[in-house]
Design a protein around this motif. Structure first.
Motif, PDB file in Angstrom:
ATOM      1  N   SER A  68      56.686 -21.672  31.290  1.00 21.59           N
ATOM      2  CA  SER A  68      56.248 -20.472  30.567  1.00 21.59           C
ATOM      3  C   SER A  68      54.760 -20.625  30.334  1.00 21.59           C
ATOM      4  N   TYR A  69      53.958 -19.824  31.044  1.00 20.63           N
ATOM      5  CA  TYR A  69      52.514 -20.039  31.002  1.00 20.63           C
ATOM      6  C   TYR A  69      51.790 -18.839  30.384  1.00 20.63           C
ATOM      7  N   GLY A 115      62.304 -25.273  35.369  1.00 19.94           N
ATOM      8  CA  GLY A 115      61.352 -26.344  35.149  1.00 19.94           C
ATOM      9  C   GLY A 115      60.670 -26.807  36.416  1.00 19.94           C
ATOM     10  N   PRO A 116      59.718 -27.728  36.308  1.00 19.79           N
ATOM     11  CA  PRO A 116      58.951 -28.175  37.473  1.00 19.79           C
ATOM     12  C   PRO A 116      59.773 -28.942  38.495  1.00 19.79           C
ATOM     13  N   ARG A 160      50.900 -24.761  29.951  1.00 18.41           N
ATOM     14  CA  ARG A 160      52.202 -24.093  29.908  1.00 18.41           C
ATOM     15  C   ARG A 160      53.266 -24.941  29.236  1.00 18.41           C
ATOM     16  N   ILE A 161      54.319 -24.284  28.808  1.00 21.56           N
ATOM     17  CA  ILE A 161      55.534 -24.970  28.383  1.00 21.56           C
ATOM     18  C   ILE A 161      56.324 -25.292  29.636  1.00 21.56           C
ATOM     19  N   ALA A 162      56.594 -26.581  29.851  1.00 24.18           N
ATOM     20  CA  ALA A 162      57.295 -27.007  31.054  1.00 24.18           C
ATOM     21  C   ALA A 162      58.805 -26.811  30.929  1.00 24.18           C
ATOM     22  N   GLN A 163      59.344 -27.081  29.725  1.00 21.27           N
ATOM     23  CA  GLN A 163      60.791 -26.932  29.526  1.00 21.27           C
ATOM     24  C   GLN A 163      61.080 -26.806  28.035  1.00 21.27           C
ATOM     25  N   GLU A 202      58.741 -29.356  25.884  1.00 22.52           N
ATOM     26  CA  GLU A 202      57.806 -30.146  26.676  1.00 22.52           C
ATOM     27  C   GLU A 202      56.645 -29.251  27.091  1.00 22.52           C
ATOM     28  N   ILE A 203      55.428 -29.701  26.862  1.00 26.54           N
ATOM     29  CA  ILE A 203      54.230 -28.909  27.127  1.00 26.54           C
ATOM     30  C   ILE A 203      53.356 -29.659  28.122  1.00 26.54           C
ATOM     31  N   ALA A 204      52.830 -28.921  29.098  1.00 29.61           N
ATOM     32  CA  ALA A 204      52.026 -29.491  30.184  1.00 29.61           C
ATOM     33  C   ALA A 204      50.586 -29.000  30.070  1.00 29.61           C
TER      34      ALA A 204
END
Length: 278
Positions: A68-69, A55-56, A41-44, A33-35
Motif C-alpha cells: 500500500s503506497y 505482499g512483496p 509503502r506498507i509492505a504487509q 510492516e513498512i518498507a
C-alpha cells in the motif's frame, strides 16, 4: 532518460522493486510492516494472523503491484504526461501506456524521522528535475492501534507554486464482497482516462474514479474491514483475480487537467486514511 541535473527519470512501474529493510509496528492482533526504501509503502498488514495485502513475496514484484503506497504529487494517470500551469505547458515522463502514472514517491526511499512500537513518521524531499520540476516535500505518519491503522499524508510546496494530488494505493487481497456506495463516476474515454462531467455510477468491473463520501466496507475470510478518509475521490480497481484496490485520493486521475489544485509557495495539503477491523 536523464534530467539536466543528472537525476534519473521516473521509475518503470512494471520493474521489480525489492522491499528493503522493514520497520515493524503494532502488536499481536495487528502487525504492520513498512518498507521505507520502497516508496515509503506498507509492505504487509496482518490482522489476527490474516494477511491483508498483496505482499512483496506473493508473486507480483512490480513496483506498481504490491503493498500500500502513497501516491504524490499526483495520483492516477496524467494524460500523455502533459498539463498547463503558470502560463506554460509541462511534460512529465510517460511511463505507462503513454501516460504519467501515480507520481514519483512510490519508487523513492523515504527518510525515517521517528519510529516507536506503534507508529512511524517518514519524510521525502521531492525531486526538482524532469521527474517533477517543482520540488517540495512530503511527510507521512502511520499509526497502529489494536484494531485500526491510521495514516496521515501531506505535501508542502517549496519555493515554487505547484499543482498537487495525493492518495493511497492499497493492493487488498481479493475480497468476498465490498459495500461501496459512490454518488458519481468519472467516465473514461477511449484512452482509459477519466473525463468530465461525472455521471451516475455504472456497474463493474472497474478501473475508475468515483465521487464518494461514505465508508467502504470490505468482507474477506470472515473479517470486516472498514475504510474511511477525508478524501472525496476514490478509485476502485477490481479487474484482477487476486486483488481489489480501493484508493482514496484528493483528486481524480488527470486532476492537473480536470480539477487542478494549486499550492502556493510554502502551502501544504494534508489528508487522512483509516482502516478499521470489526
Amino acid at each position: 532518460m536523464v534530467s539536466e541535473d543528472g537525476a534519473s527519470s521516473v521509475g518503470d512501474p512494471d520493474a521489480p522493486l525489492a522491499p528493503g529493510s522493514l520497520l515493524h509496528i503494532g502488536d499481536d492482533t495487528l502487525r504492520v510492516e513498512i518498507a521505507p526504501q520502497a516508496g515509503g509503502r506498507i509492505a504487509q498488514i496482518h490482522y489476527r494472523d490474516v494477511a491483508q495485502l498483496v505482499g512483496p513475496g506473493d508473486g507480483f514484484p512490480a513496483a506498481i503491484a504490491w503493498g500500500s503506497y502513497p501516491m504524490l504529487p499526483w495520483a492516477g494517470r496524467i494524460r500523455h504526461g502533459r498539463f498547463d500551469f503558470a502560463g506554460r505547458q509541462w511534460q512529465l515522463p510517460r511511463n505507462l501506456e503513454g501516460h504519467a502514472i501515480h507520481g514519483v514517491s512510490m519508487w523513492l526511499p523515504w527518510t525515517v524521522e521517528a519510529h516507536d512500537p506503534h507508529s512511524v513518521e517518514l519524510s521525502l524531499r521531492l525531486p526538482h528535475d524532469l521527474r517533477w520540476p517543482f520540488g517540495g516535500s512530503a511527510r507521512q505518519r502511520i499509526e497502529a492501534g489494536p484494531r485500526h491503522l491510521a495514516m496521515i499524508l501531506s505535501v508542502r510546496a517549496g519555493a515554487q507554486a505547484m499543482p498537487v494530488v495525493l492518495g493511497w494505493h492499497p493492493w487488498l487481497r481479493k475480497p468476498g464482497r465490498i459495500e461501496f456506495h459512490p454518488s458519481a463516476i468519472y467516465p473514461r474515454d477511449d484512452e482509459g482516462i477519466a473525463t468530465r462531467p461525472t455521471v451516475p455510477p455504472t456497474p463493474g468491473p472497474w478501473d475508475d474514479c468515483f465521487v464518494n463520501t461514505r465508508e467502504v466496507v470490505v468482507h474477506r475470510d470472515g473479517q470486516r474491514l472498514r475504510l474511511s478518509s477525508d478524501c472525496e475521490r476514490w478509485v476502485v480497481y477490481d479487474e484482477t483475480a487476486h486483488s481489489t484496490c480501493i484508493e482514496p485520493q484528493t483528486g481524480p486521475a488527470d486532476a492537473f487537467n480536470l480539477e487542478p489544485r494549486i499550492l502556493e509557495p510554502g502551502e501544504s495539503l494534508q489528508a487522512w486514511f483509516r482502516m478499521e477491523w470489526d
